[in-house]
Enzyme design. Structure first.
Site, PDB file in Angstrom:
ATOM      1  N   MET A  24       0.805  -1.221   0.000  1.00 20.83           N
ATOM      2  CA  MET A  24       0.000   0.000   0.000  1.00 20.83           C
ATOM      3  C   MET A  24       0.836   1.268   0.000  1.00 20.83           C
ATOM      4  O   MET A  24       0.430   2.285  -0.569  1.00 20.83           O
ATOM      5  CB  MET A  24      -0.916   0.025   1.238  1.00 20.83           C
ATOM      6  CG  MET A  24      -2.128  -0.850   1.154  1.00 20.83           C
ATOM      7  SD  MET A  24      -3.182  -0.618   2.594  1.00 20.83           S
ATOM      8  CE  MET A  24      -3.474   1.151   2.480  1.00 20.83           C
ATOM      9  N   LYS A  42       5.024   7.992   5.947  1.00 17.43           N
ATOM     10  CA  LYS A  42       4.429   6.877   5.205  1.00 17.43           C
ATOM     11  C   LYS A  42       3.614   7.466   4.062  1.00 17.43           C
ATOM     12  O   LYS A  42       2.684   8.236   4.292  1.00 17.43           O
ATOM     13  CB  LYS A  42       3.542   6.046   6.137  1.00 17.43           C
ATOM     14  CG  LYS A  42       3.032   4.759   5.534  1.00 17.43           C
ATOM     15  CD  LYS A  42       2.293   3.948   6.608  1.00 17.43           C
ATOM     16  CE  LYS A  42       1.883   2.581   6.107  1.00 17.43           C
ATOM     17  NZ  LYS A  42       1.232   1.782   7.173  1.00 17.43           N
ATOM     18  N   ASP A 139      -4.068  -6.816  13.152  1.00 15.89           N
ATOM     19  CA  ASP A 139      -2.937  -7.216  12.311  1.00 15.89           C
ATOM     20  C   ASP A 139      -1.663  -7.325  13.140  1.00 15.89           C
ATOM     21  O   ASP A 139      -0.597  -6.864  12.737  1.00 15.89           O
ATOM     22  CB  ASP A 139      -2.747  -6.209  11.167  1.00 15.89           C
ATOM     23  CG  ASP A 139      -1.849  -6.754  10.062  1.00 15.89           C
ATOM     24  OD1 ASP A 139      -1.726  -7.994   9.961  1.00 15.89           O
ATOM     25  OD2 ASP A 139      -1.270  -5.963   9.307  1.00 15.89           O
TER      26      ASP A 139
END
Length: 635
Positions: A24, A42, A139
Site C-alpha cells: 500500500m 508513510k 494485524d
C-alpha cells in the site's frame, strides 16, 4: 511507486531515504524542517490514491493511532495531502530507529522464556490501552512490533484497526487479504469478524513463534495456512521445547484456542495473567520498573550495499562525454583510448542490462501478470457481501455451482475461483461455489407397508438400510412394518443408518389353570405374564372362600399377551348355621349375623339399659341360605 527520496512533502518534510515499501505504501526517513527533527513519513502508492477505499483505510490508520496515547504505540504526528510536487497522501509518525521483532527472530531464531515475556508485556500493555477504548488492531505480527535502539518496544500499523472512535469501512474479505494469514484468528478467516479476542489469538501465535522459533502452521499457499488455523488446534509450546513453565504453556495454549470464548477476554486480562507468571518466575524482579522495556543487545550490522540508483549514477559517470573536436592523437594516446573504450563498452552493456531489467519489471507491473487484481477472500460471505467486496476492485461474480455444506450456511460462499489471494485480469469475473446448506433426506412413512415395499421406498434415497428387526406388536398384523428408526419425517444425512421394525404379531403366552388355587396367586401370576384379569365372586359348595371356582379362557393352552382373563372367586358355601347368641349383647349379636350374610330383625322387651339376646328365630343350629332373615329378641 517511484522512489521519492529528496522530495519536500507538504513544504515541510524532507525525504532523506526510503526505509521500506509494501503493497500500500512506502516509508521514508525524513526531516521535519520546521521542528528540525527526524520523523518517519508513510506515503501511499500513487495508483492507490485514486481508490477511496484505500484512502479511507490510510486515513483510518492515522485516526486509530492518534486516538491512542501510550509509550508502546508509535505516535502519529501529522497526516495530509502533498499539494506541491508529486501528488501523495502521507502520514507522519515518530521515527523509531532500531529493528522489528521479525528481524530479531530471523537473527536469533527464538528467544529464552524470560526475554520473550519481556517482549510480550509491553505489547500487551499497548493493546490493553487500545481495547479499553474499543479499538482492535487486527494485524498483530512480528513485522508490526518495533524495538528501538534504546530498548523501547512499539506497536505500529493500525491500518486494519476498527472501533467506535475510528469507524469501520473495510470489508471482512479485504481485511483477510491485507492481514498476515499466519496470525489471523479462525473467526477472521471464516466470518471476517474480529474483536479483542482476535488480537489475543494473533499475539498468542506471535508468542508461540517467539518461544519455539517457528510458526505453528506452514504451507505452500496462504489458503492452506488459513485452512489449518480454522481446522487444526495450535499445539502446546511444551510439545516442541522443554522447560516451559506450565502456567505459561497453558496461557499461550488458551490464547490460541479456535474458540474465542476460551481465550483471555482482552489484552488487559492477558497482561495481568502474564504479569503474575513473570513475577512467580522471578519474584525478586521489580515488576513496576520504570526502566526501558528490554535490555537490548545490538543486532549484527547488515552488510552495506549501494543502491541501484547510486550504482547507475556511478556507471553513468564512468562513461566519458563525447568530444566535439580534438587534436591528432599520439600512439600513446590511442593505446590509452582503446583501453578506456573497453571499459566504456562494458559499462554500456551493464546499463543496457539494467534497462532491460527495468523494462521487464515495468511490463510485469503495468500490463503483465503483476497488473492482475488480487481476489479477496469470500468464504462464508453472502452474495451481497461478495459484490460489496468485488465492485470497488472492478470485478464481477457469478454463481458457477451450488453445493451442499455442513459448515457454510445456505446462500453463503463455499469457495471462489480463483480462491482468495489469487489474481484475475482487471474487470474479470470471479466464479462462486455457493452453499445449499446441509444435505438432508426425509425418512418416508413406512408403517403398515410390507418389508419389501418399505425397503424399495428407502432404496430411492442414499441411505444405509440395516437388516430387518422383528418385534411383537399388539396393533400391527404379523409381517407388516411397525415403524422405522429414525422415525418417519425425520431429516437425516447421506448414508445415515435406517432400521425397519417388522411385526411378529401378538406374543403368545402359555396359560395355566388356576381353578382350586388361591385367587391371590392367580391374580399375581396372570398379571405378571401380561394378561388383564377381571374377577367376579360367587358361592361354592366345593371351593373354600378365596379359591378360584372357574377361569376363562381355561388353562392348558396359549393366549395373546395382553388379552383378558376372567376369574370367578369363591365366597364360600351359600348356606349358614344359626349361631348360639343367647346372653350376648344386642350389638354383638347383630354383627355376628351380618357376618354370615344374614338379615337381622330385632325385637326389644323390658326396660334394661343393656339389652341381651333372650330368643333367636329360627332356632340355634338351623341351616339357612345366606340372605335369609333372622329375628332376635333382646331384653
Amino acid at each position: 511507486m517511484s522512489d521519492l527520496t529528496g522530495e519536500l512533502i507538504d513544504g515541510r518534510y524532507q525525504l532523506i531515504r526510503q526505509l521500506a515499501t509494501g503493497g500500500m505504501a512506502s516509508i521514508y526517513e525524513a526531516l521535519d524542517t520546521r521542528l528540525d527533527r527526524k520523523v518517519a513519513v508513510k506515503i501511499m502508492h500513487s495508483h492507490l490514491a485514486q481508490d477511496e477505499q484505500f484512502v479511507e483505510r490510510f486515513i483510518r490508520e492515522a485516526k486509530a493511532a492518534a486516538a491512542l496515547s501510550h509509550p508502546n504505540i508509535v505516535a502519529v504526528q501529522d497526516q495530509g495531502w502533498n499539494q506541491n510536487g508529486t501528488p501523495a497522501i502521507f502520514l507522519v509518525m515518530e521515527m523509531i530507529e532500531g529493528h522489528t521483532l521479525r528481524e530479531y527472530l530471523n537473527e536469533q531464531t527464538k528467544l529464552p522464556i524470560a526475554d520473550g515475556i519481556k517482549f510480550l508485556l509491553p505489547v500487551l500493555s499497548a493493546l490493553s490501552a487500545a481495547h479499553k477504548i474499543g479499538i482492535v488492531h487486527r494485524d498483530i505480527k512480528p513485522e508490526n512490533i518495533l524495538i528501538s535502539k534504546e530498548g523501547r518496544i512499539k506497536i505500529a500499523d493500525f491500518g486494519l484497526a476498527k472501533g467506535p472512535l475510528i469507524g469501520g469501512t473495510l470489508t471482512a474479505e479485504s481485511s483477510v487479504i491485507l492481514g498476515s494469514v499466519s496470525y489471523l484468528s479462525p473467526e477472521q478467516v471464516q466470518r471476517g469478524v474480529a474483536d479483542a479476542r482476535s488480537d489475543i489469538y494473533s499475539i498468542g501465535i506471535t508468542a508461540f513463534e517467539m518461544f519455539t522459533g517457528k510458526k505453528p502452521f506452514e504451507g505452500d499457499a496462504p489458503i492452506q495456512i488459513a485452512y489449518m488455523h480454522v481446522n487444526n488446534r495450535v499445539p502446546k509450546i511444551s510439545s516442541i521445547i522443554s522447560s516451559v513453565p506450565e502456567q505459561l504453556d497453558d496461557l499461550i495454549y488458551r490464547a490460541t484456542s479456535a474458540n474465542p470464548d476460551e481465550r483471555p477476554r482482552d489484552a488487559t486480562v492477558f497482561y495481568e495473567e502474564l504479569s503474575r507468571i513473570s513475577h512467580s518466575l522471578n519474584p525478586q524482579e521489580n515488576q513496576l520498573s520504570l526502566e526501558l522495556d528490554i535490555p537490548i543487545e545490538p543486532m549484527r550490522p547488515k552488510p552495506s550495499r549501494k543502491s541501484l540508483r547510486s550504482k547507475v549514477k556511478e556507471l553513468t559517470a564512468a562513461i566519458p562525454a563525447p568530444s566535439t573536436s580534438s587534436p591528432r592523437e599520439t600512439t600513446e594516446e590511442v593505446r590509452k583510448r582503446k583501453k578506456a573504450s573497453k571499459r566504456v563498452r562494458r559499462n554500456r552493456k551493464i546499463a543496457v542490462a539494467l534497462a532491460v531489467a527495468v523494462g521487464i519489471v515495468g511490463w510485469y507491473v503495468l500490463i503483465g501478470p503483476g497488473s492482475r487484481v488480487v481476489v479477496p477472500s469470500t468464504v462464508g460471505a453472502t452474495q451481497a457481501e461478495v459484490s460489496a467486496a468485488l465492485d470497488p476492485l472492478g470485478l464481477t461474480s457469478i454463481v458457477a455451482e451450488k453445493q451442499f455444506s455442513e459448515e457454510i450456511p445456505e446462500g453463503h460462499v463455499i469457495q471462489s475461483i480463483p480462491e482468495g489471494g489469487g489474481r484475475v485480469d482487471q474487470g474479470g469475473t470471479v466464479k462462486l461455489i455457493v452453499s445449499k446448506g446441509p444435505e438432508r433426506f426425509t425418512i418416508p412413512a413406512l408403517a403398515g407397508l410390507t418389508p419389501e415395499a418399505a425397503t424399495n421406498l428407502l432404496k430411492r434415497l442414499p441411505l444405509s438400510i440395516q437388516p430387518l428387526v422383528e418385534e411383537f406388536s399388539t396393533t400391527v398384523p404379523k409381517g407388516y412394518v411397525i415403524d422405522s428408526n429414525p422415525a418417519s419425517g425425520e431429516k437425516v444425512k447421506r448414508n445415515a443408518l435406517v432400521v425397519i421394525r417388522v411385526s411378529k404379531g401378538v406374543e403368545q403366552v402359555a396359560l395355566t389353570s388356576y381353578v382350586g388355587k388361591s385367587s391371590d396367586q392367580a391374580l399375581n401370576e396372570l398379571q405378571d405374564a401380561g394378561f388383564v384379569v377381571t374377577s367376579t365372586y360367587g358361592y361354592s359348595e366345593t371351593q373354600l372362600a378365596g379359591e378360584v371356582i372357574s377361569q376363562k379362557p381355561a388353562g392348558g393352552g396359549t393366549a395373546d399377551k395382553g388379552s383378558k382373563i376372567f376369574l370367578v372367586i369363591s365366597k364360600g358355601s351359600q348356606f349358614a348355621f344359626i349361631p348360639n347368641l343367647y346372653s350376648i349383647e344386642e350389638a354383638k349379636a347383630v354383627q355376628a349375623l351380618k357376618d354370615l350374610d344374614l338379615k337381622v330383625v330385632v325385637k326389644k322387651i323390658g326396660k334394661k339399659s343393656i339389652k341381651k339376646v333372650t330368643s333367636v328365630s329360627p332356632k340355634v343350629g338351623t341351616k339357612v341360605k345366606r340372605g335369609s332373615t333372622v329375628t332376635i329378641t333382646v331384653g
